[in-house]
Scaffold this active site. Structure first.
Site, PDB file in Angstrom:
ATOM      1  N   ASP A 487       0.802  -0.889  -0.320  1.00  0.00           N
ATOM      2  CA  ASP A 487       0.221  -0.144   0.436  1.00  0.00           C
ATOM      3  C   ASP A 487       1.041   1.232   0.095  1.00  0.00           C
ATOM      4  OD1 ASP A 487      -2.819  -0.655   0.336  1.00  0.00           O
ATOM      5  OD2 ASP A 487      -2.744  -1.087   2.413  1.00  0.00           O
TER       6      ASP A 487
HETATM    7  C1  BGC Z   1      -2.517  -4.110   4.016  1.00  0.00           C
HETATM    8  C2  BGC Z   1      -2.422  -4.992   3.254  1.00  0.00           C
HETATM    9  C3  BGC Z   1      -1.332  -4.433   2.388  1.00  0.00           C
HETATM   10  C4  BGC Z   1       0.000  -4.196   3.765  1.00  0.00           C
HETATM   11  C5  BGC Z   1       1.105  -4.044   3.029  1.00  0.00           C
HETATM   12  C6  BGC Z   1      -1.597  -4.079   5.454  1.00  0.00           C
HETATM   13  O1  BGC Z   1      -1.585  -2.535   6.187  1.00  0.00           O
HETATM   14  O2  BGC Z   1      -3.617  -4.161   5.458  1.00  0.00           O
HETATM   15  O3  BGC Z   1      -3.743  -5.005   1.909  1.00  0.00           O
HETATM   16  O4  BGC Z   1      -0.445  -5.806   1.787  1.00  0.00           O
HETATM   17  O5  BGC Z   1      -0.481  -3.203   3.918  1.00  0.00           O
HETATM   18  O6  BGC Z   1       1.500  -2.639   2.873  1.00  0.00           O
END
Ligand code: BGC
Length: 816
Positions: A487
């Site tokens: 993200d």
């Molecule tokens: C999110 C995931 C994401 C991960 C890496 C988490 O906080 O829930 O969807 O893939 O972070 O960014």
């Protein structure tokens, strides 16, 4: 490493973690409830309850990031002469003669002892009930008569947990309660649009109560010394506005050796619009009375508790391993599966790190979570898949999150995360592999929840694949959009404004060249499953069409995604390499190594093996594998949030536990059993119990992140419980390492083990039949099945075709 202080121990027989020191390095929590009504409870009875949605139906109040950190909860105060104490030590913190907190499967039992009085509280949410039971047992262990004053305490939340914490000009005037016998009703906003109220009841007469917080606590006092308790005198206060609470006051006399039970019940009720009131301003309590009547004696509560335990017995009987290694067995048989249920229920919404206000259910998150849960209650996984797919858009894109109560896509965050569609395939195929239920593909599912827009679920999968194909960049690799799995890799967000959110700011999406190698690998892995699925259901043309797209993707990765020793991570907006030896920092990233190796892209050319060697060389450290290396030391405007974190934390070179099992799976692809287990072990919480002071979060569940090697606090974990790590580690150990793999054609047995293991047994229910599997590795192999017999008959190949439900099979596997 030097052995450190322990704060408790595992009790595998009871499936409990037993905390023996209340001052754990961080609140160590548990979850109560399996569907609808949920509670979070810490080892000192802190936490809160809600119905379905931690944001919109918060029942009890919790203040985040408090001082001390875990403050507020369901508290029992016992006043014994001049001494006031709590069974869970907090909030009074009166030193106890004995303290123990047993976190079990959807229940917690906290016991305290002080001056020869024992108070033990069993907390749980009975199956299918909208209530938290708190069964308090008080026992006099002295030789004299004990006269105790008991106060209970809960603080109501004004339902919407977000506005509860901000809209005080309104909130301070809305609170309303009713008191009837031993029940305190919370009915704030019931007079207008709400059709729900909550109550707090005890199954004994009371000698007083309080419902106004200020009167009970005192304006200048705290939870640690509420005035009413300190003086041993309830005020019988009636809340009008301000902060309504619920506190019962009970005088208890106990003879020497005598014990008494009190059943407290925190309940939630919904009424039909036309049945809300029994008289003007008086709420209709019929359903509350009925619920109370179901749980108003010790016998009824004990029965409900026994049912809950049987429920968990049955769930955990579905998959059981015996390797002879306690640390491993307890994770696979108990805690990892349990955490999968919790992540399935909560996605990333409510924990002691997730406020329950910000995020609902994640599209990609929930699709991954259900993979760790689908063998337990497939019908719930099925419903979840339909709910998730219903938030998709007609072009295959989707809302990144949705609210569990309304099941509507969350507009605050929107869509545009280009990995999301692939995960729908991942989740759906896992469901079919487990259950053989192809009929789910024929379910009619809307777009964006719009009635009339329904197409089959299969069609949703198809447009998910197409969404990737229709969004390719200059190197014919998938465009990343706002972000892929990571993200925080925001390649189309160029922000110098600290008031902007990285994830929702997409300043320049037109003309972007930002491409993701992670999505490329994910597309190939899920694409292969999609093709197999199409073939199975007689869609040969579609299978061929997609195979072509997969082949093209593989070529594009080989041509444009290989850096010499590892796979690139991405191309940025301008088409420049990310995760390359040419880069100044962050030369290598874990995500593309995991996915392109699982996809076996370039295996013949040695790319897979080289990539995994590079992971070991550049990413591995004592506590796991970091996400990228070297860490970013400065903010990079073109990369976004990832470079906003200090070195070694979160997505900037933290050990992001979620993607470590990808490497486990990839090592298994190459048959590297020793390496696969080594990577698995490094982040496995039960192996970290002895370094609790460094690790800090619960030794029974995975955290999202452990501070990486560049961090000053290397080894310190954060964000425990709600993480894709749960499902992925379960998948990596049960499928990649132990090699018991559900496929479209049946149960495949193909272990990849540390060579020192002599063997193991697994009992697994699969499509209604039971398989008792014994793996013999006296040969000391890492990989390779020499022979499989099923009920004494030799099995050709490694896949045992599905058998009629109800049958039991003895499966013997010889490695070598
Ligand atoms: C999110 C995931 C994401 C991960 C890496 C988490 O906080 O829930 O969807 O893939 O972070 O960014």
């Amino acid at each position: 490493m030097e052995q450190q202080k322990r704060y408790g121990h595992f009790d595998d027989q009871h499936r409990e973690y037993v905390i023996t020191d209340p001052q754990t390095p961080w609140p160590w929590i548990n979850y109560l409830g399996n569907e609808d009504f949920f509670s979070l409870i810490s080892n000192t009875a802190g936490g809160y309850s809600f119905y379905k949605d931690a944001k919109f139906r918060r029942i009890t109040r919790y203040r985040y990031n408090n001082v001390p950190m875990d403050n507020g909860g369901r508290y029992f105060y016992i006043k014994d002469g001049d001494t006031v104490w709590n069974p869970g030590w907090k909030p009074c913190k009166t030193p106890l003669d004995f303290y123990e907190c047993r976190h079990g499967m959807s229940y917690t039992r906290i016991t305290g002892r002080k001056n020869d009085v024992e108070a033990s509280v069993l907390f749980f949410v009975p199956l299918k009930k909208w209530a938290e039971v708190q069964k308090l047992t008080l026992k006099n262990e002295s030789n004299g008569v004990k006269t105790l004053k008991l106060f209970s305490f809960e603080e109501w939340c004004l339902w919407n947990a977000a506005t509860d914490m901000e809209n005080f000009q309104r909130n301070f005037s809305t609170g309303e309660v009713e008191i009837e016998g031993s029940t305190i009703y919370h009915k704030t906003e019931y007079r207008e649009r709400r059709n729900h109220y909550a109550f707090y009841h005890v199954n004994s007469p009371i000698q007083g109560f309080d419902t106004d917080r200020e009167t009970f606590v005192g304006l200048y006092n705290e939870f640690a010394d509420p005035q009413a308790v300190m003086e041993g005198k309830p005020r019988n206060s009636h809340a009008h506005g301000w902060s309504p609470i619920a506190s019962h006051y009970i005088e208890v006399t106990l003879q020497p050796g005598e014990s008494k039970d009190f059943v407290f019940l925190l309940g939630y009720i919904e009424n039909e619009q036309n049945e809300k009131f029994e008289a003007p301003q008086v709420i209709n309590k019929q359903k509350a009375h009925a619920l109370i009547a179901e749980l108003d004696t010790t016998e009824k509560v004990d029965k409900a508790f026994a049912e809950l335990c049987e429920y968990w017995d049955a769930l955990l009987n579905i998959y059981k391993v015996k390797t002879g290694n306690d640390k491993l067995d307890r994770m696979v048989n108990i805690w990892n599966q349990y955490q999968c249920m919790v992540t399935f229920n909560f996605s990333r919404s409510a924990s002691f790190f997730e406020s329950g206000i910000g995020r609902g259910m994640g599209f990609r998150d929930s699709n991954q979570d259900l993979v760790g849960f689908v063998h337990q209650i497939p019908s719930r996984a099925r419903q979840r898949i339909i709910d998730i797919a219903s938030t998709q858009f007609p072009d295959g894109g989707c809302y990144h999150q949705y609210q569990p109560l309304t099941k509507r896509g969350n507009n605050d965050i929107g869509g545009g995360f280009n990995d999301d569609p692939c995960w729908l395939i991942f989740g759906t195929v896992a469901y079919i592999k487990e259950t053989g239920d192809f009929s789910i593909l024929d379910e009619m599912v809307p777009f964006d929840n719009q009635p009339g827009s329904e197409v089959t679920l299969f069609e949703h999968l198809k447009i998910s694949m197409d969404h990737v194909i229709n969004n390719l960049g200059p190197h014919m690799l998938p465009l990343i959009g706002r972000a892929d799995w990571n993200d925080c890799l925001n390649l189309n967000c160029f922000s110098w404004d600290p008031n902007e959110s990285f994830q929702t700011t997409e300043n320049v999406s037109e003309g972007t060249k930002a491409e993701s190698l992670m999505i490329a690998g994910l597309f190939v892995v899920t694409g292969k499953d999609y093709v197999a699925l199409c073939q199975k259901i007689g869609k040969a043309d579609e299978a061929a069409r997609m195979q072509k797209a997969i082949d093209a993707m593989i070529e594009a990765v080989k041509k444009h995604g290989w850096d010499g020793e590892w796979y690139l991570r991405a191309y940025d907006f301008y088409g420049r390499k990310i995760g390359s030896n040419e880069c100044e920092e962050a030369k290598i990233f874990i995500e593309s190594q995991g996915w392109c190796t699982m996809a076996e892209i370039g295996a013949e050319e040695g790319m897979v093996a080289k990539s995994l060697d590079s992971c070991k060389k550049y990413l591995e450290c004592e506590h796991g594998m970091v996400l990228n290396n070297p860490a970013f030391t400065k903010y990079i405007y073109e990369y976004g949030e990832i470079s906003s974190y200090p070195e070694g934390y979160k997505e900037n070179a933290g050990i992001f536990c979620h993607n470590n099992p990808w490497i486990v799976c990839a090592e298994a692809v190459l048959g590297h059993g020793n390496r696969a287990f080594e990577v698995y072990r490094r982040t496995c919480p039960s192996y970290l119990e002895d370094i609790s002071e460094i690790h800090r979060t619960e030794p029974y569940v995975y955290p999202q992140m452990i501070a990486g090697k560049d961090a000053p606090t290397h080894g310190e974990a954060k964000n425990s419980w709600l993480t894709g790590t749960a499902a992925w580690t379960l998948l990596s150990i049960t499928q990649a390492i132990l090699g018991i793999i559900p496929t479209l054609d049946g149960l495949k047995i193909d272990p990849c083990l540390p060579s020192a293991w002599k063997g193991f047994t697994v009992s697994r229910r699969y499509r209604g039949a039971v398989y008792n599997i014994t793996v013999d590795n006296s040969a000391g192999a890492e990989y390779g099945v020499k022979e499989i017999t099923v009920n004494g008959k030799t099995q050709a190949g490694t896949i045992i075709p599905p058998a009629p439900a109800g049958e039991t099979f003895e499966v013997k596997v010889v490695m070598g």
